[in-house]
Design a protein around this motif. Structure first.
Motif, PDB file in Angstrom:
ATOM      1  N   ILE A  58      30.282  10.780  -4.497  1.00  9.32           N
ATOM      2  CA  ILE A  58      29.622   9.903  -3.541  1.00  9.32           C
ATOM      3  C   ILE A  58      29.483   8.526  -4.188  1.00  9.32           C
ATOM      4  CG2 ILE A  58      27.572   9.490  -2.140  1.00  9.32           C
ATOM      5  CD1 ILE A  58      29.197  11.904  -1.284  1.00  9.32           C
ATOM      6  N   VAL A  59      30.176   7.540  -3.618  1.00  9.40           N
ATOM      7  CA  VAL A  59      30.132   6.183  -4.149  1.00  9.40           C
ATOM      8  C   VAL A  59      29.053   5.407  -3.391  1.00  9.40           C
ATOM      9  CG1 VAL A  59      31.434   4.059  -4.531  1.00  9.40           C
ATOM     10  CG2 VAL A  59      32.589   6.270  -4.704  1.00  9.40           C
ATOM     11  N   LYS A  60      28.059   4.909  -4.125  1.00 11.91           N
ATOM     12  CA  LYS A  60      26.963   4.194  -3.483  1.00 11.91           C
ATOM     13  C   LYS A  60      26.220   3.366  -4.523  1.00 11.91           C
ATOM     14  CE  LYS A  60      23.516   7.840  -4.151  1.00 11.91           C
ATOM     15  NZ  LYS A  60      22.474   8.655  -3.503  1.00 11.91           N
ATOM     16  N   ARG A  61      25.265   2.597  -4.052  1.00 10.92           N
ATOM     17  CA  ARG A  61      24.394   1.860  -4.960  1.00 10.92           C
ATOM     18  C   ARG A  61      23.246   2.772  -5.342  1.00 10.92           C
ATOM     19  NH1 ARG A  61      21.171  -3.819  -3.992  1.00 10.92           N
ATOM     20  NH2 ARG A  61      20.814  -4.272  -6.199  1.00 10.92           N
ATOM     21  N   ASP A  62      23.143   3.078  -6.619  1.00  9.47           N
ATOM     22  CA  ASP A  62      22.146   4.025  -7.099  1.00  9.47           C
ATOM     23  C   ASP A  62      20.965   3.273  -7.715  1.00  9.47           C
ATOM     24  OD1 ASP A  62      20.813   6.251  -7.898  1.00  9.47           O
ATOM     25  OD2 ASP A  62      22.066   6.653  -9.657  1.00  9.47           O
ATOM     26  N   SER A  85      26.738 -10.185  13.446  1.00  5.76           N
ATOM     27  CA  SER A  85      25.553  -9.620  12.818  1.00  5.76           C
ATOM     28  C   SER A  85      25.641  -8.102  12.734  1.00  5.76           C
ATOM     29  CB  SER A  85      24.293 -10.024  13.596  1.00  5.76           C
ATOM     30  OG  SER A  85      24.144 -11.432  13.607  1.00  5.76           O
ATOM     31  N   LEU A  86      26.149  -7.483  13.801  1.00  7.44           N
ATOM     32  CA  LEU A  86      26.311  -6.027  13.807  1.00  7.44           C
ATOM     33  C   LEU A  86      27.317  -5.580  12.760  1.00  7.44           C
ATOM     34  CD1 LEU A  86      26.302  -5.334  17.660  1.00  7.44           C
ATOM     35  CD2 LEU A  86      24.519  -4.706  16.012  1.00  7.44           C
ATOM     36  N   LEU A  87      28.427  -6.324  12.646  1.00  8.12           N
ATOM     37  CA  LEU A  87      29.435  -6.000  11.636  1.00  8.12           C
ATOM     38  C   LEU A  87      28.859  -6.134  10.240  1.00  8.12           C
ATOM     39  CD1 LEU A  87      32.722  -7.665  12.981  1.00  8.12           C
ATOM     40  CD2 LEU A  87      32.160  -5.223  12.904  1.00  8.12           C
ATOM     41  N   LEU A  88      28.090  -7.192  10.010  1.00  6.90           N
ATOM     42  CA  LEU A  88      27.485  -7.410   8.708  1.00  6.90           C
ATOM     43  C   LEU A  88      26.496  -6.303   8.380  1.00  6.90           C
ATOM     44  CD1 LEU A  88      27.090  -9.167   6.216  1.00  6.90           C
ATOM     45  CD2 LEU A  88      25.364 -10.459   7.481  1.00  6.90           C
ATOM     46  N   ALA A  89      25.676  -5.934   9.349  1.00  5.19           N
ATOM     47  CA  ALA A  89      24.693  -4.873   9.138  1.00  5.19           C
ATOM     48  C   ALA A  89      25.387  -3.561   8.799  1.00  5.19           C
ATOM     49  CB  ALA A  89      23.816  -4.710  10.380  1.00  5.19           C
ATOM     50  N   GLN A  90      26.492  -3.289   9.511  1.00  8.17           N
ATOM     51  CA  GLN A  90      27.236  -2.061   9.260  1.00  8.17           C
ATOM     52  C   GLN A  90      27.823  -2.069   7.858  1.00  8.17           C
ATOM     53  OE1 GLN A  90      30.950  -1.524  11.397  1.00  8.17           O
ATOM     54  NE2 GLN A  90      30.518   0.636  11.684  1.00  8.17           N
ATOM     55  N   LYS A  91      28.370  -3.219   7.459  1.00 13.87           N
ATOM     56  CA  LYS A  91      28.988  -3.323   6.143  1.00 13.87           C
ATOM     57  C   LYS A  91      27.942  -3.193   5.046  1.00 13.87           C
ATOM     58  CE  LYS A  91      32.416  -6.152   5.612  1.00 13.87           C
ATOM     59  NZ  LYS A  91      33.220  -7.400   5.458  1.00 13.87           N
ATOM     60  N   ILE A  92      26.780  -3.840   5.228  1.00 14.48           N
ATOM     61  CA  ILE A  92      25.725  -3.783   4.227  1.00 14.48           C
ATOM     62  C   ILE A  92      25.243  -2.350   4.028  1.00 14.48           C
ATOM     63  CG2 ILE A  92      23.311  -4.429   3.798  1.00 14.48           C
ATOM     64  CD1 ILE A  92      23.941  -7.157   4.982  1.00 14.48           C
ATOM     65  N   GLY A  93      25.246  -1.563   5.091  1.00  9.67           N
ATOM     66  CA  GLY A  93      24.789  -0.183   4.997  1.00  9.67           C
ATOM     67  C   GLY A  93      25.601   0.684   4.057  1.00  9.67           C
ATOM     68  N   PHE A  94      26.864   0.307   3.799  1.00 17.14           N
ATOM     69  CA  PHE A  94      27.739   1.097   2.936  1.00 17.14           C
ATOM     70  C   PHE A  94      27.118   1.340   1.563  1.00 17.14           C
ATOM     71  CE2 PHE A  94      31.710  -0.565   5.281  1.00 17.14           C
ATOM     72  CZ  PHE A  94      31.645   0.502   6.166  1.00 17.14           C
ATOM     73  N   GLU A  95      26.426   0.338   1.026  1.00 15.46           N
ATOM     74  CA  GLU A  95      25.961   0.441  -0.353  1.00 15.46           C
ATOM     75  C   GLU A  95      24.896   1.512  -0.533  1.00 15.46           C
ATOM     76  OE1 GLU A  95      23.684  -2.921  -1.830  1.00 15.46           O
ATOM     77  OE2 GLU A  95      23.507  -3.688   0.213  1.00 15.46           O
ATOM     78  N   TYR A  96      24.175   1.859   0.542  1.00 16.58           N
ATOM     79  CA  TYR A  96      23.133   2.868   0.439  1.00 16.58           C
ATOM     80  C   TYR A  96      23.516   4.200   1.080  1.00 16.58           C
ATOM     81  CZ  TYR A  96      20.326  -1.181  -0.877  1.00 16.58           C
ATOM     82  OH  TYR A  96      19.855  -2.294  -1.508  1.00 16.58           O
ATOM     83  N   GLY A 122      26.481   5.697   1.097  1.00 14.38           N
ATOM     84  CA  GLY A 122      27.356   6.480   0.234  1.00 14.38           C
ATOM     85  C   GLY A 122      28.647   6.842   0.938  1.00 14.38           C
ATOM     86  N   ILE A 123      29.746   6.786   0.201  1.00  8.73           N
ATOM     87  CA  ILE A 123      31.067   7.100   0.744  1.00  8.73           C
ATOM     88  C   ILE A 123      31.667   8.249  -0.052  1.00  8.73           C
ATOM     89  CG2 ILE A 123      33.399   6.215   1.157  1.00  8.73           C
ATOM     90  CD1 ILE A 123      32.093   3.386   1.202  1.00  8.73           C
ATOM     91  N   PRO A 124      31.972   9.390   0.578  1.00  7.94           N
ATOM     92  CA  PRO A 124      32.604  10.502  -0.146  1.00  7.94           C
ATOM     93  C   PRO A 124      34.051  10.135  -0.500  1.00  7.94           C
ATOM     94  CG  PRO A 124      31.652  11.209   1.958  1.00  7.94           C
ATOM     95  CD  PRO A 124      31.721   9.723   1.977  1.00  7.94           C
ATOM     96  N   VAL A 125      34.363  10.166  -1.779  1.00 10.20           N
ATOM     97  CA  VAL A 125      35.700   9.821  -2.247  1.00 10.20           C
ATOM     98  C   VAL A 125      36.331  11.041  -2.920  1.00 10.20           C
ATOM     99  CG1 VAL A 125      37.021   8.382  -3.841  1.00 10.20           C
ATOM    100  CG2 VAL A 125      35.114   7.398  -2.572  1.00 10.20           C
ATOM    101  N   GLU A 126      37.532  11.393  -2.481  1.00 13.21           N
ATOM    102  CA  GLU A 126      38.235  12.532  -3.060  1.00 13.21           C
ATOM    103  C   GLU A 126      39.137  12.073  -4.204  1.00 13.21           C
ATOM    104  OE1 GLU A 126      41.204  16.235  -1.796  1.00 13.21           O
ATOM    105  OE2 GLU A 126      40.964  14.508  -0.479  1.00 13.21           O
ATOM    106  N   THR A 127      39.008  12.726  -5.355  1.00 11.17           N
ATOM    107  CA  THR A 127      39.900  12.500  -6.479  1.00 11.17           C
ATOM    108  C   THR A 127      40.427  13.849  -6.950  1.00 11.17           C
ATOM    109  OG1 THR A 127      38.025  12.549  -8.022  1.00 11.17           O
ATOM    110  CG2 THR A 127      38.734  10.396  -7.219  1.00 11.17           C
ATOM    111  N   ILE A 128      41.475  13.828  -7.725  1.00  9.24           N
ATOM    112  CA  ILE A 128      42.084  15.052  -8.251  1.00  9.24           C
ATOM    113  C   ILE A 128      41.836  15.116  -9.753  1.00  9.24           C
ATOM    114  CG2 ILE A 128      44.192  16.411  -8.437  1.00  9.24           C
ATOM    115  CD1 ILE A 128      43.275  15.912  -5.562  1.00  9.24           C
TER     116      ILE A 128
END
Length: 230
Positions: free
Chosen positions: A43-47, A14-25, A27-33
């Motif tokens: 910032i990759v997230k559910r908008d 349940s903790l793993l699932l909760a942590q994973k679900i949190g990703f969508e809100y 946001g994950i900083p992604v570096e591109t060139i």
């Protein structure tokens, strides 16, 4: 004893699932060139626009597309295109290949930021990739794998980027340091990612190092997740 073990496993899951679900809100900083060689962070997230937060879900709106009846604002709508140009693929295409959903892709992207042995790959043709893709994805068109004898230079460069060495004498491939990859294309009906995966398996790429995002760009956008096109 079994009950305590079962509850511990359930709590951990349940903790793993909760942590994973949190990703969508979160946001994950992604570096591109960019084209000038500069680092750009996205910032990759559910908008979800604020105007969409209090819309009640009704059967008429959800299943018939009758948005006018439910007074759904334009900003809250997603489009699904029906086409005969592809086929709906099963959830599993190989017993050793993991099929990903959106949260698994987000988790992969997050880990990828600090692990260069992981690559997210858009296998669509360049014009589709350039128009819109998932931030952080690199373009390796499916036909470079399927028709590798016609794209020798591109194929060899992709192998190098994937950590696969090529013997100069007999052109044999060494997958000892092959990277863990996640492939996607335009949608669950799109054949390009399946074609690329089958071509990679054909040359000996380890199936356990391949993940498949079946939903592709169509389901990514339908979920309101960040793309490279504003």
């Amino acid at each position: 004893m079994f009950y305590k073990y079962y509850m511990t496993v359930l709590l951990f899951s349940s903790l793993l699932l909760a942590q994973k679900i949190g990703f969508e809100y979160e946001g994950i900083p992604v570096e591109t060139i960019d084209a000038k060689g500069n680092s750009v962070y996205t910032i990759v997230k559910r908008d979800i626009p604020n105007v969409c937060e209090n819309i009640p879900v009704t059967n008429l709106m959800l299943w018939t597309g009758n948005y006018a009846h439910s007074k759904v604002p334009e900003a809250c709508k997603s489009t699904f295109v029906h086409t005969l140009g592809g086929h709906i693929y099963p959830m599993s295409i190989d017993e050793d290949i993991t099929t990903y959903g959106e949260l698994e892709v987000l988790a992969f992207i997050k880990q990828m930021q600090t692990d260069d042995s992981m690559i997210l790959i858009d296998v669509c043709r360049e014009e589709f990739y350039t128009y819109r893709t998932i931030p952080g994805a690199v373009n390796m068109p499916f036909n470079h794998f399927k028709e590798r004898t016609s794209f020798v230079f591109e194929f060899e460069q992709h192998m190098k980027d994937l950590g696969v060495s090529i013997d100069e004498e007999d052109d044999s491939l060494d997958f000892t340091h092959a990277k863990t990859i996640t492939l996607f294309c335009n949608g669950p009906w799109c054949s390009l990612s399946v074609t690329a995966i089958l071509a990679l398996l054909d040359i000996g790429y380890p199936a356990e190092k391949i993940n498949w995002y079946r939903g592709g760009m169509q389901e990514w956008l339908a979920a309101g997740l960040t793309s490279t096109r504003k």
